[in-house]
Write an enzyme that holds these catalytic residues in place. Structure first.
Site, mmCIF file in Angstrom:
data_model
loop_
_atom_site.group_PDB
_atom_site.id
_atom_site.type_symbol
_atom_site.label_atom_id
_atom_site.label_comp_id
_atom_site.label_asym_id
_atom_site.label_seq_id
_atom_site.Cartn_x
_atom_site.Cartn_y
_atom_site.Cartn_z
ATOM 1 N N TYR A 98 21.225 41.110 16.785
ATOM 2 C CA TYR A 98 21.932 40.334 18.207
ATOM 3 C C TYR A 98 21.194 39.101 18.868
ATOM 4 O O TYR A 98 20.930 38.417 19.378
ATOM 5 C CB TYR A 98 22.694 41.340 18.694
ATOM 6 C CG TYR A 98 23.854 41.477 18.641
ATOM 7 C CD1 TYR A 98 24.795 40.698 18.478
ATOM 8 C CD2 TYR A 98 23.939 42.452 17.688
ATOM 9 C CE1 TYR A 98 25.981 41.227 17.515
ATOM 10 C CE2 TYR A 98 25.153 43.083 16.731
ATOM 11 C CZ TYR A 98 26.573 42.393 16.314
ATOM 12 O OH TYR A 98 27.660 42.891 15.911
ATOM 13 N N GLU A 140 30.965 48.530 16.291
ATOM 14 C CA GLU A 140 29.817 48.770 14.438
ATOM 15 C C GLU A 140 29.096 50.667 14.729
ATOM 16 O O GLU A 140 28.938 50.633 13.744
ATOM 17 C CB GLU A 140 28.619 48.097 14.576
ATOM 18 C CG GLU A 140 29.255 46.411 13.902
ATOM 19 C CD GLU A 140 28.438 45.253 14.371
ATOM 20 O OE1 GLU A 140 27.319 45.789 14.793
ATOM 21 O OE2 GLU A 140 29.167 44.169 14.876
#
Length: 395
Positions: A98, A140
């Site tokens: 990310y 996640e």
């Protein structure tokens, strides 16, 4: 979390950013893949990159999430995040990636919008990105924990024990754990696995395939239609005794936790999630009303044609309707039709859960048909392995 000032800035700049998102995402991917070519070859679907579908999907996700911060809709937000989180988990995405995306996405925003990206504008969009990223990372992490693995460690090898030709351009593969007396992990009906294959140019590309067997079996089964470089590898190179690099099962197109009627609509190889759902329902003698709708090019090229009919026949309240682009007149009936799938004279219970499986265009058009039949948007679910359907109200 966005402050009131950041929310106001987001509202003021969303139209300009949304208009430029196509250019922003193209530049983002170009910059990221230049800096990290391994992501292009070993993580992202380069077919969708080449066609432009993946940049469009990212742009749609960002715009949809931004709009939801201005007009909150918890159900819609959960839909977007759940779908992305399951896909990310099946790829083994981790927190550090990310940061890489953030770096190159914001470089692209500045490159495209230039002086319009003032410090307050940059601050608001930066906060939006990390709000979305933090929610995804948390989702996640939960998926990894439920799978019993550390974040990102979803990959392992499985042994191909059976290969069958189920239509002229579709094969079915059966996998087992390569260790003796060891079973592959269980899964929920409707879930999928990712499969990573080595290609001739050194890339390792990944695609997702729905599991079609019973959830409590020690084996996994999935079908592959010949359509692209990964499926070509599986068709040409993978046989009994070979090892495949696969992920743990993920996916949120699973049976609803109630006994309301079900409508399962699929096209082409999109029948595979339906096969998985029906297999589980048949095994437990599910008595709810189930309407199965399927569209294909022709009967001779339809994968799982006999299995689909047998599964529906085994359900006490199962009904099957099929559409073909071409079919001989002697097979046509109320249940076998020609042309595109249409709901004109198909009885649909307004309480039904609708589960759509197939190409993006099919999902979009059929979703519109079900909405026109007064099916609530929150009861329309879908599965696609292409770019996501992120239109307002989809679920």
């Amino acid at each position: 979390m966005l402050s009131d000032a950041q929310r106001s800035t987001l509202a003021a700049t969303l139209p300009a950013v949304q208009d430029a998102l196509a250019d922003i995402t193209q530049r983002f991917y170009r910059g990221m893949f230049t800096a990290h070519p391994e992501l292009h070859d070993d993580l992202f679907n380069r077919t969708h990159q080449k066609s432009g579908e993946q940049p469009q999907a990212l742009a749609g996700s960002i715009a949809a999430f931004a709009r939801l911060q201005l007009e909150p809709d918890a159900r819609r937000q959960r839909f977007i995040l759940d779908r992305i989180a399951h896909k990310h988990a099946s790829l083994g995405v981790t927190r550090d990636q990310y940061t890489v995306v953030h770096e190159h996405l914001f470089a692209a925003i500045v490159e495209v919008l230039g002086d319009a990206v003032t410090p307050p504008v940059a601050d608001a969009w930066d906060q939006l990105y990390w709000d979305m990223a933090d929610l995804l990372i948390a989702s996640e992490a939960d998926l990894y924990a439920r799978a019993g693995v550390t974040p990102g460690q979803v990959w392992h090898d499985a042994l191909v024990t059976e290969r069958a030709q189920i239509s002229p351009d579709t094969i079915a593969l059966t996998l087992t754990d390569p260790e003796p007396n060891t079973s592959l992990p269980g899964f929920r009906p409707g879930q999928y696995i990712s499969v990573q294959v080595p290609l001739a140019d050194g890339a390792h590309q990944i695609r997702q395939y729905s599991l079609t067997g019973t959830p409590d079996s020690p084996r996994w089964q999935f079908s592959v239609k010949l359509a692209g470089e990964v499926s070509a590898y599986l068709h040409e190179q993978v046989f009994e005794g070979d090892l495949l690099h696969v992920s743990m099962p993920f996916g949120d197109l699973v049976l609803p936790d109630d006994d309301l009627p079900l409508t399962l609509a699929s096209a082409g190889i999109g029948c595979t999630p339906v096969i998985g759902l029906l297999t589980a329902m048949a095994a437990r003698g599910d008595e709810r009303p189930v309407t199965v709708l399927h569209a294909d090019r022709s009967r001779d090229r339809q994968p799982h044609r006999g299995q689909l009919a047998a599964l529906v026949e085994s359900l006490p309240q199962g009904r099957l309707y099929q559409w073909y682009e071409k079919a001989s007149s002697h097979v046509l009936s109320d249940a076998v039709r020609t042309g595109q799938m249409a709901l004109d004279d198909v009885a649909i219970d307004p309480r039904t859960h609708v589960m759509l499986c197939g190409p993006t265009g099919f999902l979009s058009s059929m979703r519109d048909e079900f909405l026109a039949r007064d099916i609530a948007a929150e009861r329309i679910h879908y599965e696609t392995f292409g770019p996501e359907l992120l239109r307002s109200g989809a679920r």
